[in-house]
Write a protein that holds these residues in place. Structure first.
Motif, mmCIF file in Angstrom:
data_model
loop_
_atom_site.group_PDB
_atom_site.id
_atom_site.type_symbol
_atom_site.label_atom_id
_atom_site.label_comp_id
_atom_site.label_asym_id
_atom_site.label_seq_id
_atom_site.Cartn_x
_atom_site.Cartn_y
_atom_site.Cartn_z
ATOM 1 N N THR A 284 -39.168 46.289 -20.780
ATOM 2 C CA THR A 284 -38.966 45.498 -19.570
ATOM 3 C C THR A 284 -39.034 44.011 -19.887
ATOM 4 N N SER A 285 -38.307 43.239 -19.103
ATOM 5 C CA SER A 285 -38.356 41.783 -19.310
ATOM 6 C C SER A 285 -39.601 41.183 -18.656
ATOM 7 N N GLU A 286 -40.319 42.023 -17.875
ATOM 8 C CA GLU A 286 -41.544 41.534 -17.245
ATOM 9 C C GLU A 286 -42.669 41.626 -18.274
ATOM 10 N N VAL A 287 -42.957 40.508 -18.908
ATOM 11 C CA VAL A 287 -43.950 40.536 -19.987
ATOM 12 C C VAL A 287 -45.025 39.496 -19.729
ATOM 13 N N THR A 288 -46.161 39.718 -20.375
ATOM 14 C CA THR A 288 -47.251 38.755 -20.217
ATOM 15 C C THR A 288 -46.934 37.471 -20.970
ATOM 16 N N ALA A 289 -47.581 36.410 -20.521
ATOM 17 C CA ALA A 289 -47.458 35.121 -21.182
ATOM 18 C C ALA A 289 -48.804 34.423 -20.983
ATOM 19 N N ALA A 290 -48.963 33.264 -21.590
ATOM 20 C CA ALA A 290 -50.248 32.573 -21.483
ATOM 21 C C ALA A 290 -50.641 32.364 -20.018
ATOM 22 N N ASP A 291 -49.651 32.028 -19.186
ATOM 23 C CA ASP A 291 -49.935 31.796 -17.767
ATOM 24 C C ASP A 291 -50.159 33.078 -16.991
ATOM 25 N N TYR A 292 -49.594 34.163 -17.492
ATOM 26 C CA TYR A 292 -49.646 35.448 -16.775
ATOM 27 C C TYR A 292 -50.133 36.520 -17.737
ATOM 28 N N PRO A 293 -51.420 36.524 -18.028
ATOM 29 C CA PRO A 293 -51.915 37.369 -19.131
ATOM 30 C C PRO A 293 -52.179 38.830 -18.768
ATOM 31 N N ILE A 294 -52.106 39.163 -17.487
ATOM 32 C CA ILE A 294 -52.536 40.503 -17.076
ATOM 33 C C ILE A 294 -51.358 41.297 -16.532
ATOM 34 N N LEU A 295 -51.288 42.589 -16.885
ATOM 35 C CA LEU A 295 -50.231 43.446 -16.355
ATOM 36 C C LEU A 295 -50.762 44.229 -15.160
ATOM 37 N N LEU A 296 -50.118 44.038 -14.035
ATOM 38 C CA LEU A 296 -50.565 44.666 -12.790
ATOM 39 C C LEU A 296 -49.659 45.837 -12.413
ATOM 40 N N SER A 297 -50.289 46.951 -11.984
ATOM 41 C CA SER A 297 -49.549 48.040 -11.331
ATOM 42 C C SER A 297 -50.035 48.116 -9.891
ATOM 43 N N THR A 298 -49.146 48.473 -8.979
ATOM 44 C CA THR A 298 -49.589 48.631 -7.594
ATOM 45 C C THR A 298 -49.483 50.091 -7.189
ATOM 46 N N GLY A 299 -50.255 50.453 -6.165
ATOM 47 C CA GLY A 299 -50.221 51.837 -5.694
ATOM 48 C C GLY A 299 -51.021 52.004 -4.426
ATOM 49 N N ARG A 300 -51.090 53.266 -3.990
ATOM 50 C CA ARG A 300 -51.795 53.551 -2.747
ATOM 51 C C ARG A 300 -53.253 53.909 -3.033
ATOM 52 N N SER A 301 -54.008 54.156 -1.953
ATOM 53 C CA SER A 301 -55.363 54.673 -2.100
ATOM 54 C C SER A 301 -55.482 55.913 -1.229
ATOM 55 N N LEU A 302 -56.561 56.649 -1.440
ATOM 56 C CA LEU A 302 -56.754 57.882 -0.674
ATOM 57 C C LEU A 302 -56.717 57.634 0.828
ATOM 58 N N PHE A 303 -57.355 56.555 1.247
ATOM 59 C CA PHE A 303 -57.568 56.380 2.683
ATOM 60 C C PHE A 303 -56.459 55.605 3.381
ATOM 61 N N GLN A 304 -55.647 54.887 2.621
ATOM 62 C CA GLN A 304 -54.585 54.111 3.245
ATOM 63 C C GLN A 304 -53.244 54.540 2.696
ATOM 64 N N PHE A 305 -52.292 54.620 3.593
ATOM 65 C CA PHE A 305 -50.985 55.125 3.217
ATOM 66 C C PHE A 305 -49.966 53.989 3.264
ATOM 67 N N ASN A 306 -49.359 53.701 2.134
ATOM 68 C CA ASN A 306 -48.329 52.659 2.042
ATOM 69 C C ASN A 306 -48.726 51.376 2.775
ATOM 70 N N ALA A 307 -47.907 50.933 3.740
ATOM 71 C CA ALA A 307 -48.196 49.671 4.414
ATOM 72 C C ALA A 307 -49.276 49.839 5.482
ATOM 73 N N ALA A 308 -49.928 51.023 5.494
ATOM 74 C CA ALA A 308 -51.062 51.290 6.390
ATOM 75 C C ALA A 308 -50.681 51.199 7.860
#
Lengths: 487, 890
Positions: free
Chosen positions: B769-793
């Motif tokens: 992927t072209s989405e890569v970390t850099a000095a300014d953006y050092p962390i790779l984030l994934s998003t997802g749901r939780s048990l108690f909340q569904f999508n946009a809640a």
């Protein structure tokens, strides 16, 4: 985010004594209860304990405590002693001593036989379980031998919990090698490679003695692999109980070893099919296995000649402190109760004998009018009682039926695992009635009958069922005293 | 069969049945309390004892197996007396406070039957001594506990959660949650199984205590995830009071999760919009349906005449029924005359449908949830079922606890990962190297199924060559896992069969999403783990009808039945008696792009908050601001409507309409109306019909009921032809089901693939992927749901679930948290190349340094401000799972 926790604290809370031993414990068992007038102060200490100690196995000196070490009178009152043959002449506590008494001859002999032949020998001896249920030992072994499984276990039920019995305790303390030899023969005969000995915590000296014996055997190569030059391997582990009567029930005992809450389980499947860790398992009691080396040495035929009816061989009985001659006696099956009570026991020291409780309080009371009964599984049942473990507790006029029922039902309520309704709640209701808490007399004399029936017929295991038997026999043998409690 | 006589009636029964079951077949009612068919045999309460001829004592009928020739008496007088005694004991001889016993449940009925209820028993229970009241959905009153331990057992045996515990023994047993008197503070997942099974009301749904008993129950399907659990909707005076699991559901087997069971409050939420609205001078104005339909129709006509049909797009909804999705695409194709129609599968599982379709011929799960019981090994890739598909999760968990092998590939140590034999905790965005390396081990160690390859695969040797470069060592470096772990996982999967694969959005929401799916399929094909019980490739779909919406044709290139347009054109044109447009349609992401660049002029969005959930909110905003006309059809004024809508058409929840959904295992299930539409709201199908009629297509949309629509679908879709509403009464049918006497299909590809006898393995090249970390953006984030909340809640936030999950959280490893001096609970700013968002922070002790996870449930957070423009190269599904960010202290 949601992780599985350790559940051991929950399981531990089941037991009376999840952790270490109390410094000094006072026994609240039935033998101590009926002897309470002999030392009221001492017995009152038992009631003051935070957790109750039900039976230290010192019924011969009841009321008792754990202080000091003591040994009862031990005699073989039979021409062919099998279980007490060694002990009657003193303890056999080292491997050397045991070897000098022909120790491990039976194991050696067994190892030269085919497993099926060993099972057959035990089967033909007609040996039955000495823990009370009287199941034919050979049949149990044959069932485990026939199971196709690479893992099998021998479990020694050394949780001799019935108040009044101290047979297994003395065997373990004084002749541990014989028990272990019996267990190993069971292992060889059924294809099991490891054994667990579940010893109640109330018997610390037995735990010590058996553990030392195992250690000595390991060091001498009697345990481990290639035992006595054969291809047979075996190991033993000692498990200490934590204070729970119900762990003497086999499904509960197995769950306890597994670290689970030791609730009584359903049978079938029987442990012989799905036992410890789900594998085929022989569960035998201490005295049963202690018969095994003799049978192998002397042959099934000789064993089956001893005894009578469907009960063959001998039985060791233990008499409580109210007898003139309290102690441990090996008698031939078929001996009359009269002979045991009057002949061997010498009757009571003082007072009038009101009845005897054989095999623990969770069975019917035997009234003196039934003393012609001969010692045997079916015969004792017919007389309204049980052979059980063979502990015999005599009680006299100092014990009213009201107090005795209150004591026994309190014991059951305290020890009930809580799974089945009759035992969990019925025992407490009975205790309340007989200890003066029958509020508004809601429970009537007629309810007593139905409660007894419900306990007897609807309970899951022998604890609630036995209380039902006890209550019915109390009403049958002492009707006026029972009626008076509802007046 | 065994012949058994019970109470004088003779019958023949299956040899494994218990006396209780046999008696039930004969209509003989034996009272029970501790028995629940969902649980293992227990035999504790002893109420069901019966006399069996020849046995010395009574036995519990719930545990006693029948035998041939057995004679049973269920209720002789003495047994009846003993039962009454047992019940008396349970009420503590009348001391139990009987107020508030659940009058629908066994204990109350038995007390009534045995004359143990006082005549003047008042209603509600108010015993205060043993009540726990802190849980938002469940009330506990231990005074009414009879120690049957059904709560403990169902928590263990069905949910695998082990929250309820028995402390002490005998009559001193107390039931505690994790050792405490609080469910809210425990590890309880609020599945409600304990409250459902409790036979007295000691554990009770709070709604029952507050509102009373439902007067009607309606069997339907859960409105949340794609598992397709069946629910029993309890209503009183047309309002939902309670939802219970359906015991004989083949999918959920009498179990639900917190969402299906308790998160129904949204249906009667005070902010439901129940009248059509038009925006005039920037302000919403209530109007009539006639007026609203007129405005919609006239505007569409106007735009059609000015810009042509391809300037309009229609978005169906994965939360709407099959019938409604069918109508949405029919509307787009014949009323508007465009193939610009899509659904929310675009932003989740479109790569699954495409990838599996490409290799196997059918873009859907090959096996069924019931296969979990038959499998020996499960491999989960980028899927977190215990939170997102909790009933599937519970079944996987139970199977694992019973000894099945579990392998989990996930950047997070999910609950199932913590129970797994092997957890490969990969770096987000590196699925392809890992999947290729797993395949490499399988081929180089010769763990393949040769017979299967010979019979069913065209190109094994060429494929084998292509994999040789993907050694575990090479992948290990890229993925951040041990090569030995890759080897072990491959061996276990290949040799521990039958083995099931489950995957989720952790596979699809990547720039190589479709490739990832095909790489997953490769593993199943190499090892022959397909076409048989306990195996297969099993995507877990995110929303209840996401499988159905695309399958019905809300897909620019596919018609109903997931048929390519040109393949189906002749048949559809015959049935519809209309031309299908030939221009290539835009998918949802392309529609956004087209709007932003001035191509698309109008959009009709049904049941989908696109602005909040699409990635790169700035881009979405620009697109929507460029539209001339936007119709929003929903039951709440969602963020898209609030900011951009021209007309709002009030739809109803799935509790208020009839129709069908399609779950993750291809099962068509019946949705039933449990309550009347709130106010003037209408079902989507009715709304579409109205607009179509206004625009002159009344004859084409002359449907009186959803069943009418379904029958037209059956005419067009061969695989669904045999599925009639009548046949859906109990539990649903899995397609393909070509004729009315066909039982449906549990397992696909058994002796041939949908596309033919043989198929080909697909060589997957790794294109990072072209989405890569850099000095300014050092962390790779994934998003997802939780048990108690569904999508946009949208639904869960209006149902009390904020009590468990109040807002969005970003999770970081302990090291990273310490480096940034962050404390759990504090607010932090997440900054990416595309925007910023503020969430709360929490430590996840099991995350790897440099990775982060965040939920996207809170509209006020708007997490998609920071997700970026990267998309799956083949299906345009956004790469939600990889965004380089930095975290700033506030």
């Amino acid at each position: 985010m949601f992780s599985k926790r350790d559940i051991s604290r929950e399981v531990e809370s089941f037991y009376s004594f999840p952790s270490a031993l109390n410094e000094v414990e006072f026994c609240a068992g039935t033998a101590c209860f009926v002897a309470r007038e002999n030392d009221p102060m001492k017995f009152s200490m038992a009631a003051r304990q935070q957790s109750r100690t039900y039976c230290l196995g010192r019924c011969y000196e009841a009321p008792s405590s754990s202080e000091g070490r003591s040994v009862p009178r031990i005699e073989a009152r039979t021409g062919t002693p099998i279980v007490l043959d060694n002990i009657a002449n003193g303890p056999v506590t080292t491997l050397d001593m045991y070897r000098k008494k022909n120790g491990f001859k039976a194991l050696q002999k067994a190892l030269e036989m085919k497993p099926a032949e060993v099972v057959d020998e035990i089967d033909r001896s007609l040996l039955r379980g000495r823990g009370g249920a009287g199941f034919p030992t050979g049949k149990k072994w044959a069932s485990v031998l026939s199971q196709d499984s690479s893992e099998k276990y021998i479990v020694v039920n050394a949780d001799e919990g019935d108040p009044g019995a101290y047979i297994d305790r003395m065997i373990m303390e004084m002749d541990p090698f014989k028990l272990l030899e019996g267990g190993m023969i069971a292992g060889y005969a059924t294809g099991a490679k490891s054994g667990y000995i579940y010893i109640r915590r109330e018997y610390p000296q037995a735990i010590e003695s058996v553990s030392n014996a195992i250690k000595e055997m390991q060091e001498a190569g009697y345990l481990g692999s290639g035992i006595m030059g054969s291809g047979f391997s075996f190991s033993f582990r000692v498990i200490s109980g934590r204070g729970s009567y119900v762990c003497g029930e086999e499904t509960s005992l197995l769950r306890s070893i597994e670290g689970k809450r030791p609730e009584v389980g359903l049978r079938p499947p029987y442990p012989t099919e799905k036992g410890l860790f789900g594998q085929p398992t022989v569960v035998n009691n201490v005295e049963t296995l202690s018969n095994v080396p003799w049978i192998i040495n002397h042959g099934a035929a000789r064993f089956s000649e001893i005894g009578f009816s469907k009960s063959r061989g001998t039985k060791t009985v233990s008499l409580n402190s109210l007898f003139r001659n309290p102690g441990l006696y090996e008698v031939e099956m078929g001996t009359t109760l009269e002979e045991i009570v009057s002949g061997i026991g010498g009757g009571l020291r003082s007072g009038n004998l009101k009845g005897i409780i054989v095999g623990g309080p969770i069975a019917g009371i035997i009234h003196p009018s039934k003393f012609a009964t001969r010692l045997g599984y079916e015969e004792m049942k017919a007389a309204g009682g049980e052979l059980g473990h063979g502990g015999i507790v005599a009680f006299d006029e100092n014990t009213s039926i009201r107090d005795l029922i209150a004591h026994v039902s309190s014991f059951v309520a305290y020890e009930s695992c809580g799974k089945c309704t009759p035992c969990r709640l019925g025992s407490r209701a009975v205790e309340n009635i007989f200890s003066g808490n029958n509020k508004g007399k809601l429970w009537t004399r007629n309810d007593y009958e139905i409660l007894s029936d419900t306990l007897l017929e609807a309970s899951l295991c022998g604890l609630g069922g036995g209380l039902g038997e006890f209550l019915k026999s109390a009403a049958l043998n002492y009707p006026k005293e029972v009626d008076a409690c509802f007046a | 069969m065994f012949r058994v006589t019970i109470d004088g009636i003779e019958g023949k029964f299956g040899e494994q049945e218990t006396v209780l079951e046999a008696a039930k077949h004969l209509g003989i009612d034996i009272p029970t309390l501790c028995h629940d068919s969902r649980l293992e045999e227990y035999g504790g309460c002893r109420l069901c004892i019966v006399r069996i001829n020849g046995r010395s004592r009574p036995e519990t009928s719930c545990t006693a197996k029948i035998q041939d020739g057995m004679t049973v008496e269920t209720s002789p007088d003495d047994i009846e007396k003993e039962r009454k005694t047992l019940l008396r004991l349970m009420t503590r001889n009348g001391e139990m406070d009987l107020r508030g016993l659940d009058r629908r449940k066994e204990f109350y009925h038995h007390l009534e039957r045995y004359g143990l209820l006082p005549a003047d028993l008042p209603g509600a229970g108010i015993n205060g001594a043993k009540r726990w009241e802190d849980h938002p959905f469940i009330r506990v009153d231990m005074d009414k506990c009879i120690d049957c331990y059904r709560c403990v057992r169902i928590c263990e045996e069905v949910q695998g959660q082990f929250v309820w515990q028995r402390w002490n023994r005998g009559d001193r047993v107390v039931l505690l949650a994790d050792g405490r008197e609080s469910l809210k503070e425990s590890s309880c997942v609020s599945c409600g199984a304990c409250a459902d099974t409790c036979p007295t009301g000691a554990i009770e749904d709070l709604s029952i205590e507050e509102e009373g008993y439902p007067d009607k129950y309606t069997r339907s399907v859960c409105p949340y995830c794609g598992t397709g659990c069946e629910i029993s909707i309890g209503t009183m005076n047309g309002k939902i009071v309670e939802i219970l699991p359906v015991k004989d559901s083949p999918v959920s087997k009498g179990h639900l999760c917190v969402k299906g069971r308790y998160s129904f409050g949204f249906a009667n939420s005070p902010d439901r919009i129940t009248d059509p609205m038009i925006r005039i001078n920037g302000k919403w104005k209530k109007t009539s349906w006639e007026e609203a339909i007129r405005v919609v129709g006239d505007n569409f006509r106007n735009i059609l005449s000015r810009y042509g049909p391809d300037s309009i797009g229609v978005l169906g909804s994965s939360r709407a029924t099959n019938e409604e999705n069918y109508l949405a695409q029919k509307f787009a194709r014949i009323v508007i005359g465009t193939n610009n129609v899509d659904g929310c599968a675009r932003v989740c599982h479109a790569p699954t449908a495409a990838g599996m379709g490409y290799t196997l011929g059918t873009g859907a799960a090959t096996n069924s949830f019931n296969d979990i019981e038959k499998t020996h090994t499960m491999m989960l890739i980028g899927v977190n079922p215990t939170e997102n598909h909790p009933i599937v999760g519970a079944r996987i968990k139970e199977k694992t606890l019973k000894g099945a092998n579990l392998i989990v590939i996930d950047p997070r140590r999910t609950e199932l990962a913590s129970l797994a034999k092997i957890h490969l905790q990969i770096r987000p965005g590196t699925n392809i190297p890992l999947l290729n390396a797993l395949a490499n081990v399988i081929v180089t160690e010769d763990l393949v199924d040769h017979r299967f390859l010979d019979e069913r695969i065209n190109n094994f040797n060429a494929f084998r060559e292509s994999l040789l470069e993907w050694t575990p060592e090479r992948a290990a470096g890229i993925c951040g896992v041990d090569a030995s772990g890759i080897r072990e996982a491959a061996r276990l999967y290949a040799t521990g069969g039958p083995a099931m694969l489950f995957h989720g959005l952790g596979v699809t929401e990547h720039s190589q999403g479709t490739d990832g799916v095909m790489a997953v399929v490769n593993l199943a094909l190499l090892t022959g783990n397909i076409g048989k019980e306990g195996s297969g490739v099993n995507p877990l779909r995110g929303q209840n009808n996401v499988q159905g919406s695309a399958h019905m044709g809300c897909e620019p290139s596919k018609l109903t039945g997931y048929v390519p347009i040109e393949t189906g054109r002749q048949k559809f044109e015959e049935v519809w008696k209309r031309k299908i447009p030939s221009t290539k349609g835009l998918d949802e992401m392309q529609m956004i792009d087209s709007a932003a660049s001035g191509g698309l002029k109008a959009l009709w969005i049904q049941g989908w908050d696109v602005y909040l959930t699409n990635p790169d909110m700035k881009h979405t905003e620009k697109a929507f601001n460029s539209l001339e006309f936007m119709v929003i059809q929903d039951f709440f004024l969602n963020e898209t409507a609030r900011k951009f809508g021209s007309v709002f058409l009030p739809a109803v929840t799935s509790y208020e309409k009839d129709g069908t959904f399609m779950n993750s295992e291809r099962r068509v299930q019946r949705v039933r109306k449990a309550m009347e539409p709130l106010g003037n709201s209408k079902a989507d199908w009715e709304i579409i019909d109205l607009v179509a009629a206004y625009m002159g297509f009344g004859k084409d949309f002359a449907f009186n009921t959803p069943e009418d629509v379904w029958n037209e679908i059956r005419e067009l879709w061969d695989g669904g032809h045999g599925i009639t509403y009548q046949r859906l009464e109990n539990g649903g049918i899995q397609w393909p089901c070509p004729s009315e006497d066909h039982p449906g299909t549990r397992i696909l590809h058994t002796d041939k693939f949908t596309l033919g006898k043989k198929t080909s393995l697909v060589e997957i090249k790794y294109l990072p992927t072209s989405e890569v970390t850099a000095a300014d953006y050092p962390i790779l984030l994934s998003t997802g749901r939780s048990l108690f909340q569904f999508n946009a809640a949208t639904m869960t936030n209006r149902s009390g679930n904020r009590a468990f999950h109040d807002t969005d959280y970003v999770y970081l490893s302990r090291n990273d948290a310490e480096k940034m001096k962050l404390k759990t609970g504090e607010k932090v700013k997440l900054v990416s190349r595309y925007g910023e968002a503020v969430t709360k922070f929490s430590v996840d002790y099991n995350l790897k340094d440099g990775t982060a996870f965040a939920t996207f449930n809170d509209p006020e957070v708007g997490l998609n401000q920071i997700t970026g423009p990267q998309r799956d190269a083949k299906q345009n599904t956004p790469e939600y799972k990889v965004t380089a960010i930095r975290i700033e202290k506030m």
